[in-house]
Design an enzyme around this catalytic site. Sequence first.
Site, short mmCIF file in Angstrom:
data_model
loop_
_atom_site.label_atom_id
_atom_site.label_comp_id
_atom_site.label_asym_id
_atom_site.label_seq_id
_atom_site.Cartn_x
_atom_site.Cartn_y
_atom_site.Cartn_z
N CYS A 96 0.84 -1.20 0.00
CA CYS A 96 0.00 0.00 0.00
C CYS A 96 0.88 1.25 0.00
O CYS A 96 1.71 1.42 0.88
CB CYS A 96 -0.90 -0.01 1.23
SG CYS A 96 -1.84 1.51 1.47
N CYS A 98 -0.07 4.31 0.49
CA CYS A 98 -0.72 5.40 1.22
C CYS A 98 -0.41 5.39 2.72
O CYS A 98 -1.04 6.12 3.48
CB CYS A 98 -2.22 5.33 1.00
SG CYS A 98 -2.66 5.44 -0.74
N CYS A 115 -1.63 -5.02 -1.33
CA CYS A 115 -2.95 -4.84 -1.95
C CYS A 115 -3.46 -6.15 -2.55
O CYS A 115 -2.72 -6.81 -3.28
CB CYS A 115 -2.86 -3.76 -3.01
SG CYS A 115 -4.45 -3.26 -3.66
N CYS A 117 -5.15 -5.21 0.91
CA CYS A 117 -4.69 -5.38 2.29
C CYS A 117 -5.73 -6.13 3.12
O CYS A 117 -6.88 -6.30 2.71
CB CYS A 117 -4.40 -4.01 2.92
SG CYS A 117 -5.86 -2.97 3.09
N CYS A 126 -10.71 0.41 2.44
CA CYS A 126 -9.51 0.76 1.67
C CYS A 126 -9.04 2.14 2.08
O CYS A 126 -9.67 3.15 1.75
CB CYS A 126 -9.79 0.72 0.16
SG CYS A 126 -8.37 1.10 -0.85
#
Length: 132
Positions: A96, A98, A115, A117, A126
């Site tokens: 991920c 982010c 991903c 996750c 998400c």
Amino acid sequence: SSSSSSSSSDIQTKGTMFSYNKPSTQRHRVALRLKDENMTEEERAIALEKATKAMTAFSNTYIKNTGTKYCSDLSIPAVVIKGLAEHKVTLGAPLCPCRFYEDKEKEAKDGFWNCPCVPMRERHECHCMLFL
């Protein structure tokens, strides 16, 4: 390959939507044993294009199979998919993009934040807003 049943939410990898920009955190790359460290710029660009296409195909399939959708602002999934592809090339896994990680390699090996996750798989949450 194009499909006549392609929905408007599918993200396309053609054009300049996924241009490659060198990471601004270049100084942090030295500490990691990255999968792409021995690649030439050309090899890395090819690997990144291939990974971007693979992550796009994965994401398009995932939304169809799970009944989820992309954010209506397609720049959000475009940036997330680009980040996933970068991690696929550098770490060998779609970690991920982010989240902040003290040790990206450890997290990629652990798999919890790869991903899709665990929070997405278990609760349809998400963090990146890739899948809604």
